[in-house]
Scaffold this active site. Structure first.
Site, short mmCIF file in Angstrom:
data_model
loop_
_atom_site.label_atom_id
_atom_site.label_comp_id
_atom_site.label_asym_id
_atom_site.label_seq_id
_atom_site.Cartn_x
_atom_site.Cartn_y
_atom_site.Cartn_z
CD GLU A 1 -24.44 -7.73 24.73
OE1 GLU A 1 -24.31 -6.49 24.70
OE2 GLU A 1 -23.48 -8.52 24.72
CG ASP B 1 -15.45 -12.33 22.63
OD1 ASP B 1 -14.33 -11.79 22.76
OD2 ASP B 1 -16.07 -12.34 21.56
CB CYS C 1 -9.81 -8.52 20.90
SG CYS C 1 -10.59 -7.29 21.97
CB CYS D 1 -0.92 0.00 1.22
SG CYS D 1 -2.00 1.45 1.29
CD GLN E 1 -15.06 -12.03 17.11
OE1 GLN E 1 -13.90 -11.75 16.83
NE2 GLN E 1 -15.52 -11.96 18.34
#
Length: 384
Positions: A265, A311, A338, A4, A215
């Site tokens: 959640e 997660d 992550c 790039c 994701q």
């Protein structure tokens, strides 16, 4: 050599100048240093370019011209005007470049982060890599006089995309008056197509709207689900408790394995999508209990026959969540992270030890990495 031409300036990629094998080697060393343990397995990304399924392109002005791109390295307040980008797709590049040309021709105003005046904020593109569906969101402030006139202008851009043979499944206008520099839409208008797009992971369809978390790399997400499935099949657990459940990525695919699934959640929009995802896949809601609460607000005790999957966001688990897990009767935990740094900090406080550690290269050409870990409780009577 990086492919790039914007690599030296753009903050989107940091490792593109390195061979992919070298990138994996560096990430492995960083993770092993942080967690003080060897990695058991590395899952490379099937694609190292054009792998992202979501991009939030910032819109700004430079020398009187509208620019569209990503933040500059080390200068979050500056935008690099990107002619090319190898993160998402060739079509995303076309959309970005056509929008820049269109916005300049129409002389649309750009939102200024200091004065909080102006219109255009973000161009958000989402793609279903396995379904060939695409969403385009023009994210603006509410500073326009006539909604119908503005939508007529945006629909001209839709026609340009159509004339360039770019498939658009969902074309939206999102309103964002937040003083924070974010790309969320707090009010959304459907201009063309479907309200949402669909992605398919491991045989399960997932609905995606303009704001929902998903994701970012569908190719590795597919592999992650398969890897977690291998782990849970070898555990003799009857109940799955999915903390930070999102829209069901790490619980819905395992509905045949468990007698009951409890999904926790906090965000209402995600819990709605979770239920919709069950319905579009023809999965009965009978074995599911969906709790719309923050993890820290949970008051029931986890059964020892339960498996917990976490997660969490990049900051990791809160001290309250760690205390909850340590005091519970559960002896097995799958932690998907992550952020290796927050994972290592959490690990030092959790009363669990790593049994298996897998590195998933969710983000090639960047420093970021995903981890899947199987944790076992060290001492069932000990708490922290």
């Amino acid at each position: 050599m990086p492919i790039c031409k914007h690599f030296q300036q753009c903050g989107g990629c940091q490792l593109q100048h390195l061979a992919y094998s070298k990138q994996l080697e560096i990430k492995k060393k960083i993770v092993e240093y942080l967690v003080k343990r060897k990695i058991d397995k590395i899952i490379p990304s099937p694609k190292i370019f054009y792998y992202r399924n979501k991009m939030d392109y910032s819109i700004d002005q430079e020398n009187g011209k509208i620019i569209v791109g990503l933040r500059e390295k080390g200068k979050w307040w500056k935008v690099v005007d990107l002619e090319e980008c190898y993160l998402m797709s060739k079509e995303a590049n076309q959309i970005k470049n056509l929008f820049r040309e269109f916005a300049n021709r129409k002389k649309l105003s750009v939102y200024d982060k200091n004065s909080h005046k102006g219109l255009l904020r973000y161009l958000v593109i989402r793609e279903g890599k396995f379904t060939n569906q695409r969403m385009v969101v023009i994210n603006t402030s509410s500073q326009f006089s006539n909604k119908e006139d503005l939508h007529s202008i945006f629909l001209e851009f839709f026609d340009i995309l159509k004339s360039n043979s770019i498939k658009i499944t969902s074309f939206l206008h999102g309103i964002n008056d937040s003083l924070s520099d974010i790309s969320l839409s707090f009010q959304t208008f459907l201009l063309k197509g479907n309200r949402m797009i669909v992605e398919n992971l491991n045989g399960i369809n997932f609905l995606i709207n303009e704001n929902s978390f998903f994701q970012t790399n569908s190719y590795t997400a597919n592999l992650m689900i398969k890897e977690v499935e291998k782990i849970v099949k070898n555990l003799d657990k009857k109940i799955l408790i999915d903390l930070f459940a999102g829209t069901g990525t790490f619980s819905i695919p395992f509905y045949k394995i468990f007698e009951k699934i409890i999904a926790i959640e906090a965000w209402k929009e995600n819990t709605k999508l979770y239920i919709q995802n069950l319905k579009i896949n023809g999965i009965s809601l009978k074995k599911f209990e969906i709790i719309e609460k923050k993890v820290e607000e949970i008051k029931f005790n986890f059964d020892k026959n339960s498996l917990v999957i976490v997660d969490p966001p990049r900051q990791g688990l809160s001290s309250k969540t760690i205390k909850l897990l340590n005091k519970s009767e559960i002896d097995t935990l799958i932690y998907i992270s992550c952020n290796p740094l927050s994972f290592s900090k959490n690990l030092s406080k959790l009363n669990f030890k790593i049994q298996k550690l897998i590195l998933v290269d969710q983000f090639p050409n960047t420093w970021h990495v995903e981890l899947i870990s199987l944790l076992k409780k060290i001492n069932l009577t000990k708490t922290k």
